[in-house]
Scaffold this motif. Structure first.
Motif, PDB file in Angstrom:
ATOM      1  N   PHE A  40     -57.544  45.425  73.490  1.00  0.00           N
ATOM      2  CA  PHE A  40     -58.451  45.360  74.646  1.00  0.00           C
ATOM      3  C   PHE A  40     -59.018  43.942  74.725  1.00  0.00           C
ATOM      4  O   PHE A  40     -60.089  43.646  74.184  1.00  0.00           O
ATOM      5  N   HIS A  41     -58.292  43.059  75.396  1.00  0.00           N
ATOM      6  CA  HIS A  41     -58.738  41.670  75.519  1.00  0.00           C
ATOM      7  C   HIS A  41     -58.164  41.044  76.776  1.00  0.00           C
ATOM      8  O   HIS A  41     -57.185  41.553  77.341  1.00  0.00           O
ATOM      9  N   MET A  42     -58.739  39.954  77.226  1.00  0.00           N
ATOM     10  CA  MET A  42     -58.236  39.249  78.409  1.00  0.00           C
ATOM     11  C   MET A  42     -58.706  37.803  78.397  1.00  0.00           C
ATOM     12  O   MET A  42     -59.704  37.474  77.770  1.00  0.00           O
ATOM     13  N   VAL A  53     -63.329  40.564  74.955  1.00  0.00           N
ATOM     14  CA  VAL A  53     -62.791  41.476  73.940  1.00  0.00           C
ATOM     15  C   VAL A  53     -63.720  42.679  73.803  1.00  0.00           C
ATOM     16  O   VAL A  53     -64.921  42.569  74.031  1.00  0.00           O
TER      17      VAL A  53
ATOM     18  N   MET B  42     -58.091  43.442  81.560  1.00  0.00           N
ATOM     19  CA  MET B  42     -58.108  44.175  80.280  1.00  0.00           C
ATOM     20  C   MET B  42     -58.663  45.576  80.483  1.00  0.00           C
ATOM     21  O   MET B  42     -59.402  45.839  81.418  1.00  0.00           O
ATOM     22  N   MET B  43     -58.311  46.471  79.572  1.00  0.00           N
ATOM     23  CA  MET B  43     -59.025  47.732  79.453  1.00  0.00           C
ATOM     24  C   MET B  43     -60.356  47.448  78.775  1.00  0.00           C
ATOM     25  O   MET B  43     -60.411  46.726  77.775  1.00  0.00           O
TER      26      MET B  43
END
Lengths: 188, 188
Positions: A40-42, A53, B42-43
């Motif tokens: 779960f990150h971007m 995160v 992202m989730m």
């Protein structure tokens, strides 16, 4: 450390926006290291190297991360898929994951959390914004301070987690770099 | 629409946490549709289907998204790679991207933004939290309302953008579903 080459922080998006599964390394003030697996990150902002995160409040990594304000995001590859799963199957409260999984901690340049020698990429990070953490179970924004890439590594396929213990590894390379126009302008 | 099957929102992470490049569809109150390409997402939370995205303030999609509070996130596949790049090369201020790229808008169930018939997955979304938007050039949190998956589609390889006009397509499937333990517990 010699084999890791430094990459400018403003090129970090080339490593993260494709969604590789990550390992997160921490070292608390008492000196205990830990590792967790995370997908779960971007990328949030390219220029400042900002990364969103989710590192949940109930994991053992949470405390060291929030006490020290620091962590390392590491990119494991195809050959490490079982390790990525197994790291997620146990808690650092009970075991030393570096020792258990035969991983090698390396001193970082600007943070107390260790790099993971076996990973293809290591990103030294500090917490940049934790205002949303309480609303979204540990969602914070990190800032990348240094990016280290193992340029000599043979296996370079990253893993993309399907949320259920399966992954897709990087497959066919689709090269449309000559076709891109406007994105490059925006990304100056 | 018949070929799209509904997936429970709490399983959405299985589609997004691996980092597929997305298309974002909007329809403003004046009725004009638009599409943009995006890999900064992202989730954030599995249960509520919360997704973090950066949809920048200088793009044409921004206005319709923020006016209506709605969009559709669609997952394109390998065969659509050139279209993904070309959609990013032009602005909806000047052209109708559905028409230009031969894409088919479908009426959504709960939002005014259209689904994209050619995509493997379509996610109807509404803005859940835009408090951070001003700090991070359009970073917002969306909530998924409905998830539609084309179960009959042959080409299912998603694209992972390397931030430079190249992609890796999904490659080898690594099945460690029997090995995962703790993650499943957390994800109940």
């Amino acid at each position: 450390m010699d084999r890791f080459k430094s990459l400018p922080v403003n090129q970090l998006h080339q490593l993260l926006e494709g969604g590789p599964t990550l390992l997160v390394a921490t070292r608390g003030f008492e000196g205990i290291t830990n590792i967790m697996s995370m997908s779960f990150h971007m990328m949030i902002e390219r220029k400042r190297g900002l990364i969103g995160v989710v590192i949940g409040t109930d994991g053992y990594s949470y405390e060291a991360l929030h006490d020290t304000g620091q962590c390392v995001l590491a990119v494991p590859t195809y050959d490490m898929a079982s390790t990525v799963i197994d790291i997620g199957n146990c808690s650092g409260r009970r075991i030393d994951k570096f020792e258990r999984f035969g991983l090698t901690p390396i001193l970082a340049e600007s943070v107390r959390a260790p790099l993971i020698a076996e990973c293809m990429v290591n990103i030294e990070c500090e917490i940049f914004d934790r205002r949303m953490s309480g609303h979204y179970d540990g969602f914070i924004i990190l800032r990348a301070l240094h990016v280290w890439v193992d340029a000599d590594r043979e296996e370079r396929r990253t893993l993309h987690h399907n949320g259920d213990g399966s992954f897709y590894a990087d497959g066919e390379y689709v090269d449309l770099r000559d076709r891109i126009q406007l994105w490059n302008k925006y990304r100056k």
